[in-house]
Enzyme design. Structure first.
Site, PDB file in Angstrom:
ATOM      1  N   SER A 113       0.811  -1.199   0.000  1.00 14.70           N
ATOM      2  CA  SER A 113       0.000   0.000   0.000  1.00 14.70           C
ATOM      3  C   SER A 113       0.848   1.253   0.000  1.00 14.70           C
ATOM      4  CB  SER A 113      -0.959  -0.029   1.184  1.00 14.70           C
ATOM      5  OG  SER A 113      -2.099   0.734   0.876  1.00 14.70           O
ATOM      6  N   HIS A 118      -0.560  15.487   2.867  1.00 10.84           N
ATOM      7  CA  HIS A 118      -0.910  16.741   2.205  1.00 10.84           C
ATOM      8  C   HIS A 118      -1.030  17.816   3.276  1.00 10.84           C
ATOM      9  CE1 HIS A 118      -1.907  14.508  -1.457  1.00 10.84           C
ATOM     10  NE2 HIS A 118      -2.616  13.686  -0.695  1.00 10.84           N
ATOM     11  N   CYS A 141      -1.377  -3.488   4.017  1.00 10.30           N
ATOM     12  CA  CYS A 141      -1.922  -4.840   3.988  1.00 10.30           C
ATOM     13  C   CYS A 141      -0.851  -5.774   4.555  1.00 10.30           C
ATOM     14  CB  CYS A 141      -2.283  -5.265   2.569  1.00 10.30           C
ATOM     15  SG  CYS A 141      -3.535  -4.242   1.782  1.00 10.30           S
TER      16      CYS A 141
END
EC number: 4.1.1.50
Length: 260
Positions: A113, A118, A141
Site C-alpha cells: 500500500s 498533504h 496490507c
C-alpha cells in the site's frame, strides 16, 4: 493478536490510519512574510518525505517509490509506495518519476500500500489566526499495521488538535477457508497511544467497534504562548496581549473539536 492466525496465502486485510494535525498560530500583520517562509520550511516536501520514510521503518515496510511536490505560495504533498518484506530487486526513485510508473512499481503498489501526506495552510480573512492542517494516511496490507506509526507522528508534530481514524476493511482466510475480518485486538485508538501523550491531551472517542471503525479527537490541555504567537523578533509582550492570543487559539481549537 495474542495467537497468530494461520492464513491461507497473503493477508488481504487493509488497515488504514488517517491523522489530521492542526497547528494554529497567532500572526501579527508585520510578521506575515516571515510566517510564510517558516511554513514553507517546516512543512516542505523534503522534510515531510523524511518523516514518511521514518514511518515506513516504524511499521517495518520498505519504500518502493517516492513522489513529492511543493506548491505556491504554500503547501506540499508526498506519496510513498511501500511493500512488506524484501524489496532489494526493486529500485527506489529518489528524484520522483514524474508520474511514469514502471510495471514492477505498479505491482509493488498493488502488493501492499502507501503513505501519503498533504498540507493545507489557511488563515482568517479578518484576524490574526493562521493554521496548517497536515493530513497523513498510512494504508497497509499484510502483517504490518499502520497503527504503530501513531506515537511517532504525534511526537513529531505535537499539534494543538489531532483527529485520528483507524479502519480495517476486507477479509482474509485462514487455512481452513474461514474468513477473518480482524487480525489484531483493538477497542479504541487510545489503546495504542503512549501514556506520556495521554497526559497532555483531552481525548474523546467515537467508535463503531462492530464495523471495525475507530475515531479519536485530541485537544492539548496546556498551551505555550511561545509556540502560538508567531513573532519575527523577540520582544517583551504584555500579559493582556498574551491572554488574548491564548484565548483566540483556544476558541479556534474548540471550534475544530466541536465541528459537525
Amino acid at each position: 493478536m495474542s495467537k497468530k492466525i494461520k492464513l491461507h496465502g497473503f493477508n488481504n486485510l487493509t488497515k488504514t490510519l488517517g491523522i489530521n494535525f492542526y497547528d494554529i498560530y497567532y500572526v501579527e500583520e508585520r510578521c506575515q512574510e516571515a510566517y510564510t517562509h517558516y511554513v514553507n520550511e517546516k512543512y516542505s516536501a523534503d522534510k515531510l518525505t523524511d518523516i514518511l520514510k521514518t514511518v515506513a521503518k516504524k511499521i517495518e515496510a520498505n519504500v518502493i517509490n517516492i513522489a513529492k511536490q511543493d506548491y505556491e505560495p504554500q503547501g506540499a504533498s508526498v506519496n510513498l509506495l511501500i511493500a512488506e518484506g524484501d524489496s532489494s530487486d526493486l529500485s527506489i526513485d529518489e528524484s520522483c518519476n514524474g508520474g511514469v510508473i514502471q510495471p514492477h512499481y505498479l505491482l509493488g503498489h498493488l502488493d501492499k500500500s502507501h503513505i501519503t501526506v498533504h498540507t493545507y495552510p489557511e488563515s482568517h480573512p479578518h484576524g490574526h489566526l493562521y493554521s496548517v492542517r497536515t493530513d497523513i494516511e498510512v494504508s497497509t496490507c499484510g502483517e504490518i499495521s499502520a497503527i504503530h506509526a501513531l506515537n511517532y507522528l504525534m511526537g513529531i508534530f505535537r499539534s494543538q488538535v489531532i483527529s485520528v481514524d483507524y479502519r480495517i476493511r476486507g477479509f482474509t482466510r485462514d487455512t481452513h477457508g474461514h474468513k477473518c475480518y480482524l487480525d489484531h485486538k483493538i477497542n479504541s485508538i487510545q489503546d495504542f497511544v503512549e501514556e506520556s501523550y495521554k497526559q497532555h491531551y483531552h481525548m474523546k472517542d467515537s467508535n463503531l467497534i462492530n464495523e471495525h471503525l475507530f475515531y479519536t479527537k485530541m485537544m492539548l490541555h496546556k498551551l505555550d504562548v511561545e509556540k502560538c504567537l508567531f513573532l519575527k523578533d523577540k520582544e517583551i509582550r504584555e500579559e493582556e496581549k498574551e491572554r488574548h492570543v491564548l484565548d483566540s487559539i483556544r476558541q479556534e481549537m474548540q471550534d475544530i473539536i466541536e465541528a459537525r
